[in-house]
Design a protein around this motif. Sequence first.
Motif, PDB file in Angstrom:
ATOM      1  N   ARG A 432       0.832  -1.212   0.000  1.00  0.00           N
ATOM      2  CA  ARG A 432       0.000   0.000   0.000  1.00  0.00           C
ATOM      3  C   ARG A 432       0.864   1.259   0.000  1.00  0.00           C
ATOM      4  N   GLU A 435       2.052   1.761  -3.462  1.00  0.00           N
ATOM      5  CA  GLU A 435       0.984   2.302  -4.313  1.00  0.00           C
ATOM      6  C   GLU A 435       0.744   3.776  -4.011  1.00  0.00           C
ATOM      7  N   ALA A 436       0.813   4.144  -2.727  1.00  0.00           N
ATOM      8  CA  ALA A 436       0.602   5.549  -2.359  1.00  0.00           C
ATOM      9  C   ALA A 436       1.698   6.434  -2.926  1.00  0.00           C
ATOM     10  N   SER A 438       3.437   5.804  -5.549  1.00  0.00           N
ATOM     11  CA  SER A 438       3.188   5.876  -6.991  1.00  0.00           C
ATOM     12  C   SER A 438       2.105   6.894  -7.301  1.00  0.00           C
ATOM     13  N   ARG A 439       1.114   6.935  -6.436  1.00  0.00           N
ATOM     14  CA  ARG A 439       0.035   7.896  -6.634  1.00  0.00           C
ATOM     15  C   ARG A 439       0.540   9.324  -6.490  1.00  0.00           C
ATOM     16  N   THR A 442       2.071  10.302  -9.647  1.00  0.00           N
ATOM     17  CA  THR A 442       1.046  10.573 -10.654  1.00  0.00           C
ATOM     18  C   THR A 442       0.459  11.976 -10.459  1.00  0.00           C
ATOM     19  N   VAL A 443       0.193  12.312  -9.213  1.00  0.00           N
ATOM     20  CA  VAL A 443      -0.357  13.637  -8.908  1.00  0.00           C
ATOM     21  C   VAL A 443       0.619  14.732  -9.310  1.00  0.00           C
TER      22      VAL A 443
END
Length: 459
Positions: A432, A435-436, A438-439, A442-443
């Motif tokens: 997790r 993934e965070a 990675s997010r 992306t932002v």
Amino acid sequence: MASFNTALSGLRYSQVAMDVASNNLANVGTDGYVRRRVVGASSSTQDVAGLWSRGNGVGDGVTVAGIDRLANQFLDVRARKEHGTQAFLDTRGVVLDRVEAGIGEPGTAGVSAALASYRSSWQNLSNNPGNEAARSQVLVAAETLVDAFAVQHRNVVTEEEGLRSQLLVNVREVNILAADLARTNQSIAEAQGNGIDAGTLLDQRDSLTLKLSEMTGASGTVRADGGMDVALNGVSLVAGNKAGTLELTAGVNPDGSGGGAVALAITTSSGTTMLPAGISGEVGAIAELLTTTLPSYRAGLDAVAQDFADEMNAAHQAGFDLEGNPGQALFSYTPPDVVASLQVALSDGKGVAASAIAGGGLDGSNADLLSTSSGVEGSYQRLVAVFGTEVASVHRLAANQQVLTKQVDNSRESLSGVSIDEEMVNLVSAQRSYEAASRVMTVMDSVLDTLINRTGLVR
């Protein structure tokens, strides 16, 4: 933008965390494996404030500060001590069980049964002193009793011979373990000096030390370079990358023969040092059995047999045989190996001195006297009872020690052992986090896209 690097550090940290969790799960069944835990530390671009300027950063993410090996030296020391004591008691218990089974008391084939049969044969003869069959039966019962003593003696001697061979094997194994530990110490020092993860080597170090403790009750001390020094009763066996040699100096010859008290010594480059008595572990248990326990029982059996033979000979020589001649010695032996040399001296039933009347005549008075139980039976019962008490005591101590050893092992396992549930939680948490991070990237990419491609455009 710093946020990209911050997110990148999060990705890298999460990846390491997943690697550590995966490695723990892969080694869940590996003996001696100690689980690892990744340690994170926040990064900062300005650790020290400038005199005329102040940083305006909020941090640069996270770095891997290290991989902790979740071991506790106190628990490791306790585990080595308790395992050494457990091995000592278990080894004694197993050997004493075998000897007790060979004694065969109470039973129909033991010395007690043979003694009772021998006394009964004299009683039968006292009722019919002229009967040749009754006279022969006395000699047969005497032979049976001698055989019963001999079988018991032979069982103890055979056990001692087996223990001497086992002790030679154990000493060789101790020396191999010590040499392996010295080489592991060398590898640990080199790995740590070169900044290489030595976790696997430390696992091997602890496993070797624990095995040495089980074999000898050895104590271990962690060195500053990560290695382990090992000593037996205060005498150094392993010091860094140098291993001494454990040697048998008395009690056991290289071919497995021997006798007497067992003595051990450790030879290093500094010389040979005799080991004080009282070492633990399997080697200590065997040394004590060969030095004290089994020789003591053999001596007790010899004493009982000698008292019996002397008593029977004195009473028999006080009587008269079928032809009226004075009785001869009924048993013969050669001190100090009484049981091993014990034999029936008479072969003809006519020589059995059943009569108390000189010059011939049918009389069974002396046979009646010889059929009466004496202190020999009591001495033998005490010998067997004391040995049985010692066997029971060893098993009781071993059971109590097992509780303590298990408690220490459980405490150690709760810290160092791999929990599949916990590792799965760590793995999902790291996933997790990955993934965070990675997010976040992306932002930030979307923000840059807005700044670069859309800012200032007029539609």
